[in-house]
Design an enzyme around this catalytic site. Structure first.
Site, PDB file in Angstrom:
ATOM      1  N   GLU A  44     -16.591  -5.950   6.637  1.00  0.00           N
ATOM      2  CA  GLU A  44     -15.398  -6.735   5.883  1.00  0.00           C
ATOM      3  C   GLU A  44     -15.800  -8.315   6.302  1.00  0.00           C
ATOM      4  OE1 GLU A  44     -11.486  -5.435   7.152  1.00  0.00           O
ATOM      5  OE2 GLU A  44     -10.945  -7.215   7.986  1.00  0.00           O
TER       6      GLU A  44
ATOM      7  N   TYR B 220       0.801  -1.125  -0.104  1.00  0.00           N
ATOM      8  CA  TYR B 220      -0.015  -0.200  -0.091  1.00  0.00           C
ATOM      9  C   TYR B 220       0.731   1.163  -0.007  1.00  0.00           C
ATOM     10  CZ  TYR B 220      -4.374  -2.594   1.416  1.00  0.00           C
ATOM     11  OH  TYR B 220      -5.431  -3.132   1.635  1.00  0.00           O
TER      12      TYR B 220
HETATM   13  C1  3EB Z   1      -7.621  -4.187   3.552  1.00  0.00           C
HETATM   14  O1  3EB Z   1      -7.676  -4.705   2.616  1.00  0.00           O
HETATM   15  C2  3EB Z   1      -8.736  -4.136   4.813  1.00  0.00           C
HETATM   16  O2  3EB Z   1      -3.789  -4.994   9.137  1.00  0.00           O
HETATM   17  O3  3EB Z   1      -4.014  -7.204   9.335  1.00  0.00           O
HETATM   18  C3  3EB Z   1      -7.606  -6.565   6.094  1.00  0.00           C
HETATM   19  C4  3EB Z   1      -6.929  -7.510   6.612  1.00  0.00           C
HETATM   20  C5  3EB Z   1      -7.426  -5.372   6.442  1.00  0.00           C
HETATM   21  C6  3EB Z   1      -6.007  -7.466   7.639  1.00  0.00           C
HETATM   22  C7  3EB Z   1      -4.541  -6.173   8.931  1.00  0.00           C
HETATM   23  C8  3EB Z   1      -6.350  -5.250   7.396  1.00  0.00           C
HETATM   24  C9  3EB Z   1      -5.653  -6.206   7.904  1.00  0.00           C
HETATM   25  O4  3EB Z   1      -6.608  -3.330   3.629  1.00  0.00           O
HETATM   26  C10 3EB Z   1      -8.096  -4.282   6.023  1.00  0.00           C
END
Ligand code: 3EB
Length: 343
Positions: A330, A206
């Protein structure tokens, strides 16, 4: 079934109502371990996700069974664990009110003791992590608390020499309304096969606009759990395409997009071996930010999968905040299928 031996242990998981899972312990010895969903009830072998259950069938649990006969339990620093010598399920709960440390430091401590647990047990490979943080979207002194958590978590992975990018474990991170910083973790004898989602940027890549340190997780992981079975652990999955949240403010469209992402992860997993997984078979947990959205989310799942699909019938709905304030829902999941991973 192959005979039990000292060199391996098969892992199995079943989703039960809370009363049915608790009854397993009264009919003899306790199962290996369980992850409960709902109010904690003080059972040592069942760490709980402390969140309000929004589904009508009430509190549930995922009960994990192993084929090895001897189960040992103990603590390492702040981590509690149970192991059969092959698989390990651990839990860490850190109450910020008594700890007097920032969330980055607490996450760092939690993960340091998590890795210490694995080192001491000689069970090296993380299969799946579940993270729960109070007030996940609140400001933590100039930085959102989820972003602080990401700082401490990634630092601990790097210090321990653990894969923080490609090869990171499957995980989820949700905001709970009460209780402690909670981490639950499953480790096993072999490194799982990480799986990414071609519709999404890998979370560990990201851009910095989502925080100074990226989240440490893979979209999914495939694990050989013995007896000819492969487990697919799907990380928390939301309405994100590329790296951006889509369908702001529309919980129905966010749910549909989430299902598309889950299908994309399953397709990617199915390309990695002979085990074939399907969306309708997932045992999932659906995290809903606004409890008043629960029926809308349930309606989308039922419409997409059918009322009789195992995923529809087994789904647990919990009230939780999602790690981005624009995300309303989620879904995380696991599922098991017979087969083999491609070497
Ligand atoms: C995302 O896709 C949503 O920080 O461990 C999803 C799965 C999300 C794990 C983590 C965060 C985490 O970014 C958020």
């Amino acid at each position: 079934m192959r005979a039990q031996d000292e060199t391996s242990s098969h892992l199995r998981v079943e989703r039960l109502s809370l009363p049915d899972s608790l009854a397993l312990a009264t009919r003899g010895k306790a199962p290996f371990a369980a992850l409960g969903y709902g109010t904690p009830h003080g059972v040592a072998w069942m760490p709980t996700v402390n969140a309000r259950v929004l589904s009508p069938h009430g509190a549930m649990a995922d009960v994990w069974h192993v084929s090895a006969p001897h189960i040992e339990s103990g603590t390492t620093g702040i981590a509690r664990w149970r192991t059969d010598g092959h698989w390990l399920l651990g839990a860490i709960d850190l109450d910020e009110a008594t700890e007097q440390q920032g969330l980055a430091e607490l996450a760092h401590r939690a993960y340091r003791d998590l890795f210490k647990t694995l080192d001491q047990a000689g069970i090296s490979h993380l299969q799946r992590i579940w993270n729960y943080l109070p007030r996940i979207n609140a400001d933590g002194g100039g930085l959102e608390r989820y972003r602080q958590f990401n700082l401490g978590r990634q630092e601990a992975f790097l210090e321990a020499g653990r894969a923080a990018f490609e090869g990171a474990p499957a995980a989820c991170a949700l905001g709970i309304h009460q209780g402690a910083l909670s981490v639950r973790f499953l480790a096993g004898p072999q490194a799982p096969l990480p799986v990414e989602n071609p519709r999404q940027v890998s979370a560990y890549r990201y851009p910095e606009t989502y925080g100074p340190r990226s989240p440490t997780f893979s979209r999914a992981a495939l694990a050989d759990i013995g007896d000819g079975n492969i487990a697919l652990f799907i990380s928390g999955t939301a309405s994100i395409v590329g790296h951006e949240t889509v369908h702001h403010g529309d919980v129905r469209e966010q749910t549909r997009e989430t299902l598309r992402n889950l299908q994309a992860v399953i397709d990617a997993a199915n390309a990695r071996g002979s085990a074939k997984f399907s969306l309708a078979e997932l045992d999932c947990v659906v995290y809903v930010r606004n409890p008043s959205d629960t029926e809308a989310v349930r309606g989308i799942l039922e419409g997409a999968l059918g009322a009789d699909a195992p995923m529809t019938r087994h789904a647990v709905y919990l009230e939780a905040d999602i790690c981005r304030s624009d995300l309303l829902v989620e879904i995380e999941a696991h599922t098991v299928a017979a087969g083999q991973l491609r070497a």
